[in-house]
Structures are given as structure tokens and as C-alpha cells.
Design a protein around this motif. Structure first.
Motif, PDB file in Angstrom:
ATOM      1  N   ASN A 173       0.822  -1.203   0.000  1.00  0.00           N
ATOM      2  CA  ASN A 173       0.000   0.000   0.000  1.00  0.00           C
ATOM      3  C   ASN A 173       0.860   1.259   0.000  1.00  0.00           C
ATOM      4  N   GLN A 208       2.062   1.994  -3.348  1.00  0.00           N
ATOM      5  CA  GLN A 208       1.037   2.615  -4.180  1.00  0.00           C
ATOM      6  C   GLN A 208       0.939   4.112  -3.893  1.00  0.00           C
ATOM      7  N   MET A 242       3.755   5.840  -5.451  1.00  0.00           N
ATOM      8  CA  MET A 242       3.566   5.947  -6.900  1.00  0.00           C
ATOM      9  C   MET A 242       2.635   7.090  -7.226  1.00  0.00           C
ATOM     10  N   GLY A 274       1.260 -14.989  -4.275  1.00  0.00           N
ATOM     11  CA  GLY A 274      -0.040 -14.403  -3.937  1.00  0.00           C
ATOM     12  C   GLY A 274       0.061 -12.927  -3.674  1.00  0.00           C
ATOM     13  N   ASN A 275       1.013 -12.274  -4.311  1.00  0.00           N
ATOM     14  CA  ASN A 275       1.210 -10.844  -4.086  1.00  0.00           C
ATOM     15  C   ASN A 275       1.436 -10.139  -5.434  1.00  0.00           C
ATOM     16  N   LYS A 289       0.099  -7.676  -6.893  1.00  0.00           N
ATOM     17  CA  LYS A 289       0.089  -6.205  -6.940  1.00  0.00           C
ATOM     18  C   LYS A 289       1.474  -5.645  -6.687  1.00  0.00           C
ATOM     19  N   TRP A 337       3.628  -6.092  -9.647  1.00  0.00           N
ATOM     20  CA  TRP A 337       3.248  -5.147 -10.693  1.00  0.00           C
ATOM     21  C   TRP A 337       3.770  -3.757 -10.371  1.00  0.00           C
ATOM     22  N   ARG A 338       3.654  -3.370  -9.086  1.00  0.00           N
ATOM     23  CA  ARG A 338       4.029  -1.991  -8.737  1.00  0.00           C
ATOM     24  C   ARG A 338       5.522  -1.740  -8.927  1.00  0.00           C
ATOM     25  N   GLU A 360       8.806   3.452 -15.145  1.00  0.00           N
ATOM     26  CA  GLU A 360       8.715   4.913 -15.094  1.00  0.00           C
ATOM     27  C   GLU A 360      10.083   5.557 -14.934  1.00  0.00           C
ATOM     28  N   ASP A 392      -2.727  -8.556 -15.128  1.00  0.00           N
ATOM     29  CA  ASP A 392      -2.100  -7.232 -15.077  1.00  0.00           C
ATOM     30  C   ASP A 392      -0.605  -7.317 -15.369  1.00  0.00           C
ATOM     31  N   ARG A 403       8.005  -0.886 -25.167  1.00  0.00           N
ATOM     32  CA  ARG A 403       8.900   0.244 -24.908  1.00  0.00           C
ATOM     33  C   ARG A 403      10.345  -0.080 -25.290  1.00  0.00           C
TER      34      ARG A 403
END
Lengths: 213, 232
Positions: A120, A123, A126, A148-149, A151, A154-155, A162, A185, A196
Motif C-alpha cells: 500500500n 502505491q 507511486m 499471492g502478491n 500487486k 506489478w508496482r 517509469e 495485469d 517500450r
């Protein structure tokens, strides 16, 4: 040879007031071990169990879990309102609380809680555009909970993209896909990274041509 | 009639006794050497520091000028025993993980018998050590022996996890600085390119270049453009 019936007598002293154990030996390993021992001793003294012996890992004292949950919820609320800096602060406090749990409490619980909080906070970072911090937090989240993580995987991938670290991002996301077994995702992000990288290559080639021509 | 000529038999007897004697000395010396060799095998683990601390605390020497040894409170002893259990857990894990690998290597003949000897001894020692810790724990607090290793296991795992997380968090500062620098150079490049484009007034390849560069700098200018929903 280390015999079971013998031991090496170490030059130890004990402070009668503070009960802290110290040594006159200059050995660094012994010194650090004694600081660990004294810290553990102080932690044991706060226990309320009979004989002040650490209780078995399960069941867990629910007080701390409730506090951590509360801090995460207030962080989430701030995040929803768009006050990302405050959200980062709340998540940070929650993390501090999760990581200062007594060491004999179940590590699985620590892993779950810190993984959620790190993810969190990543996020929120970000959302603030601080990609470097976000990448580190997401990596920590993955370290705490590998499977199981998706996100967190991905982050960090997104943060690396970026920051323009495309090669690193590609490697990371591919590893994440291996662990998470084709998360949608992550797959989308992988395609984005590949696109890219392709673009970057084309640009470099056109630059080379432009220079030579 | 059976007159034994002892004098002529002296030579064979002397031969037999010399032979037997030399074989005997050889075998005793050989066995003795082998015994000292196996006794001198390097232990698998370094000295058990936590165990030494625990036992030293139990046998604390009186300080100079004082007759009685200082009294060590039970809580300190308990803490020391717990530290010892944590170290034991680490050793057990190491033994268990290396056992399979060692057996394969041994079957293939890649490692010598010495290593196996050392390993077996370490295994036996750690078993004894565990039994010792359990009985000590039960003596310090009734029933603690059943749970001390559960607690020690969590402590070992937690310390490992925390040191890993600390390692990762320690990278934050350097990563941040790197990104600051990197962003500045990207911005500078971007400005330079804009200037060049303006002077050259050309259209060749400019749109493509811009596309990529804008992408790289947007994070700084438009924070929070992309969010992934859903929090736990």
C-alpha cells in the motif's frame, strides 16, 4: 573439538542494578551477542505470562493486530481522499508497529501484515510520483510475501518502467509472472515493457543513422 | 627319541616372534593414529557461543575482592537459554538442508569420508544439545520444554526476515539520489532536444523522439496519473 560435557568459561559480569550482562573480552561477536541477549531479556521482562516465559506462537495477542489494522485503514482513507503524503505516513507507522512485534510471535503473521502495508505504501509513493521509494517498498513487499502478491510485483515493475530501467523491469516482471502464474495485469505490463524496449531500440537505430548520414 | 634340538629351532622361533611383534606394533600405532585423527577432525560448527554464555552465567566466578559469586537472576538465565535455542534451530536447519546434498556427493564419491564423519558427529551433537536444552527449560519453568523450540523457531525466522527487509529499505536513499540525478539529465536532454528541434526546424524523426522522452518525464510533471485500484 567441542565436547558436550565441557564449555568455555567466558569472562562475564552482571550489573546488580540493571541486570545487564557485560564482558571484559574485546571479542566483537561476543559483544554483539550480549547486546542481543540483553535486548531479549528486557523484552522477556515485559511479559505477563507465568514465569515470564514466552508463550507459544499461537494464539496471538490480538491487540497489536487490531492497531496495525486501524493504521492501515486510516492510511487507506487518506489515500482515497487523495492525501498521499499522509497515507504514506500512516502506512509507515503501521509498518513500524508490524515490525516491532515481539520476535517470538509467528513470522507468518508479520509477513502478511508487512507485505500488505509495504504494497500500500508503494502505491501511495507511486501516486506521489516518487518512483524510487515506490520501487523499494514494492520489493520489500515481495520479499515479505513472494506468492499471492501480484500487486507488489506489478508496482515495482511499473516503477522501474517509469524510471526508464526497462531491462530491469522486464526481468522483474518475468520473474513475477513465474511466481504468480500468468496474472493478467502482469502480462499487460510485460507487453508494455516489451513495446517500450522495441521503441527504444528503434530510436537508437534512427539516431545512429542520423549521425552517420 | 624325541629329542628336540632347541638350539636349531631358536632361529625359526626368533623369526616368528619378530614377525608377530612387528605386526602388533604396526597395528597399534596405526589404530592410535586413526583415533587421534578422527578426534582431531574439525568440528562442523564453530564453537557454540550462546551455549558458552549460558553455562558461563550458571558458573559465574566471584569478582575480585568478593567472596560470593554475584547472583544471576532467573530471567537472565531464561533469556540466555532462549538465545541458545535460537542458535540450535539455525544449526538444525543447516544440518537438514545439507544432509541430502552431502549424501549425493558421498555416493558419487565427490567428497571424502572425513566430511561424512564430521557431519555425523555434528548431527549427534545437535541431538544431544536439543535434549539438554529441553531439560534445562523444563527445570527453569515447568512445561517450557514443549514450547521453547517453537518460540526459538519464530525468533530465528523473524530475525532473518527483518534483516532482509532492513537490507532492502537501506537501498532507499541511494535509489532516490540516483533517480534525482537521472531525472535531471533526462530533463536537460529534453530541453536540449527541444532547442535543437527549434533551430533545425525539421520534422524528421522528431515526433518519435518526443513521444519517448515525454513518457520518461511525465512522472515528474503529472503525479498520480495511473493508479491501480483495490487495496487490501
Amino acid at each position: 573439538m567441542s565436547d558436550l560435557d565441557t564449555f568455555t568459561l567466558l569472562p562475564l559480569q552482571i550489573d546488580p542494578q540493571t541486570k545487564a550482562v557485560s564482558t571484559s573480552s574485546p571479542s566483537r561477536t561476543l559483544q554483539t551477542e550480549l547486546t542481543h541477549l540483553n535486548a531479549l531479556h528486557r523484552a522477556l521482562l515485559t511479559l505477563e505470562t507465568p514465569n515470564q516465559v514466552p508463550p507459544p506462537p499461537i494464539p496471538v495477542n490480538p491487540k497489536r493486530s487490531a492497531n496495525i489494522g486501524k493504521l492501515r485503514d486510516s492510511g487507506n482513507a487518506e489515500h482515497r481522499k487523495g492525501r498521499y503524503a499522509d497515507a504514506v505516513k500512516f502506512y509507515g507507522l503501521g509498518l513500524q508497529m508490524a515490525l516491532t512485534r515481539a520476535p517470538w510471535e509467528p513470522q507468518q503473521l508479520v509477513r502478511e501484515e508487512s507485505a500488505a502495508l509495504y504494497a500500500n505504501r508503494a502505491q501511495a509513493h507511486m501516486a506521489l510520483g516518487s518512483w524510487a521509494e515506490g520501487a523499494v517498498d514494492a520489493e520489500a513487499s515481495v520479499e515479505a510475501k513472494r506468492v499471492g502478491n501480484p500487486k507488489a510485483w506489478w508496482r515495482r515493475g511499473k516503477c522501474l518502467v517509469e524510471m526508464g530501467r526497462l531491462g530491469e523491469a522486464r526481468e522483474w516482471v518475468a520473474r513475477g509472472l513465474e511466481m504468480e502464474g500468468g496474472d493478467a495485469d502482469l502480462l499487460a505490463l510485460l507487453r508494455d515493457v516489451d513495446a517500450r524496449i522495441e521503441k527504444e531500440k528503434e530510436r537508437e537505430e534512427s539516431e545512429k543513422k542520423g549521425k552517420s548520414g | 627319541m624325541f629329542d628336540i634340538d632347541w638350539m636349531s629351532l631358536a632361529l625359526p622361533f626368533a623369526y616368528i616372534s619378530v614377525l608377530g611383534g612387528s605386526l602388533f606394533t604396526f597395528s597399534t600405532i596405526y589404530r592410535k593414529r586413526k583415533a587421534t585423527q578422527s578426534a582431531n577432525l574439525e568440528p562442523w560448527f564453530p564453537p557454540h557461543l550462546q551455549r558458552n554464555i549460558y553455562l558461563s552465567l550458571l558458573h559465574l566466578e566471584p569478582e575480585a575482592g568478593q567472596e560470593k559469586a554475584p547472583k544471576v537472576p532467573d530471567s537472565v538465565i531464561r533469556a540466555a537459554l532462549l538465545r541458545r535455542a535460537v542458535e540450535d534451530i539455525r544449526r538444525i536447519i543447516q544440518i537438514r538442508t545439507s544432509k541430502a546434498a552431502l549424501n549425493t556427493l558421498l555416493q558419487r564419491g565427490s567428497v571424502g569420508d572425513d566430511l561424512n564423519q564430521r557431519f555425523l558427529r555434528a548431527e549427534k551433537e545437535i541431538e544431544e544439545e536439543l535434549r539438554d536444552v529441553v531439560s534445562e527449560a523444563n527445570a527453569l519453568a515447568p512445561g517450557w520444554g514443549q514450547v521453547i523450540f517453537q518460540s526459538a523457531n519464530e525468533i530465528a525466522a523473524n530475525t532473518a526476515l527483518r534483516s532482509r527487509l532492513e537490507e532492502i529499505e537501506a537501498k532507499t536513499e541511494s535509489e532516490k539520489q540516483w533517480w534525482e540525478k537521472r531525472r535531471e539529465t533526462i530533463q536537460k536532454d529534453f530541453m536540449k532536444e527541444l532547442d535543437e528541434d527549434a533551430t533545425k526546424d525539421s520534422t524528421k524523426g522528431a515526433s518519435d523522439d518526443d513521444g519517448v522522452l515525454v513518457d520518461a518525464t511525465t512522472p515528474a510533471s503529472t503525479p498520480g496519473k495511473k493508479k491501480k485500484g483495490g487495496k487490501k
